[in-house]
Scaffold this active site. Structure first.
Site, PDB file in Angstrom:
ATOM      1  CG  HIS A   9      -6.258  -2.147   0.450  1.00 39.10           C
ATOM      2  ND1 HIS A   9      -5.230  -1.369  -0.385  1.00 39.10           N
ATOM      3  CD2 HIS A   9      -5.645  -1.124   1.759  1.00 39.10           C
ATOM      4  CE1 HIS A   9      -3.639  -0.759  -0.310  1.00 39.10           C
ATOM      5  NE2 HIS A   9      -4.242  -0.656   1.369  1.00 39.10           N
ATOM      6  CG  ASP A  54      -7.578  -3.338  -2.990  1.00 41.97           C
ATOM      7  OD1 ASP A  54      -8.180  -1.560  -2.646  1.00 41.97           O
ATOM      8  OD2 ASP A  54      -6.215  -2.753  -2.793  1.00 41.97           O
ATOM      9  CB  SER A  73      -0.946  -0.522   0.994  1.00 38.67           C
ATOM     10  OG  SER A  73      -2.237   0.663   1.293  1.00 38.67           O
TER      11      SER A  73
END
Length: 241
Positions: free
Chosen positions: A212, A180, A122
């Site tokens: 995610h 996601d 991320s």
């Protein structure tokens, strides 16, 4: 600008001689030990190597605009989580300077730059891209999981300028869940496409039914890719092109 500080980190040592290193950056709000525990829970038999040290630094707490200025362990600030938002370059560049010490610690330990891979999950993946594309393009590779760069990122320009000058660039591995909802899959795919157009060798892998988060198939792919970039043989690998 605040003075540079030494980052806290946890590390997984190699089982034999240390000849290569991976620096794995966590996502926003996490810690190095948190990411290390998550990886251990997801990947069986763990992200451990005979010759590679895996380092999980922790971002120091700072005010984070998407959380209305609350303190959070983030690598940099951003105005909002969107590809259309301008980058907060001051905080990104400050963290690039801070992470320099992590890289230099490995170099002082006898690990050549081409035997270091930098990556992240991320926000950690975006931080890794800035660090590698703009500051350390001579490392062995970079990976970004569930990550994106803003559409006008200065990282694209840095890659393009290096490519036009005929200078080598490290390979990039990107992985992204198709489901996601925080960092949209198309943001990751667009990032990969723009980096490829700028001159970087990039491979992008999509994972169905993945939101995610990390997954075992994804981390198995990352582990195999790391070994391809940092094989047990300590002799220099060919320069990436």
């Amino acid at each position: 600008m605040a003075a540079l500080r030494k980052l806290k980190f946890c590390a997984v040592s190699p089982t034999t001689k240390h000849t290569a290193s991976v620096i794995f950056l966590h996502g926003s709000g996490d810690t190095g030990s948190g990411l290390r525990s998550w990886v251990r829970d997801v990947l069986v038999p763990d992200l451990v190597f005979s010759h590679i040290k895996v380092i999980y630094p922790t971002a120091p707490p700072r005010p984070y605009t998407p959380m209305r200025g609350a303190l959070s362990n983030v690598w940099f600030d951003r105005r909002k989580i969107s590809r259309d938002s301008p980058e907060h370059l001051e905080s990104i560049d400050h963290m690039c300077d801070t992470l320099e010490s992590v890289i230099q610690d490995q170099v002082r330990a006898g690990i050549p730059k081409h035997r270091i891979v930098i990556g992240g999950f991320s926000m950690g993946g975006a931080m890794a891209l800035h660090l590698v594309c703009r500051r350390h393009p001579d490392v062995g590779g970079v990976f970004a999981l569930s990550s994106f760069l803003n559409k006008d990122s200065v990282a694209f320009k840095a890659v393009e300028e290096r490519h036009r000058a005929g200078l080598p660039l490290p390979p990039l591995l990107q992985c992204h869940g198709e489901d996601d909802e925080l960092v949209l899959h198309r943001w990751g795919a667009d990032t990969s496409e723009l980096l490829t157009k700028s001159g970087m060798s990039s491979s992008f892998h999509s994972f169905s039914d993945l939101n995610h988060q990390l997954s075992r198939p994804e981390l198995e792919l990352v582990k195999d890719w790391i070994l391809s970039r940092l094989p047990p043989d300590s002799s220099p690998s060919p320069s990436p092109s």
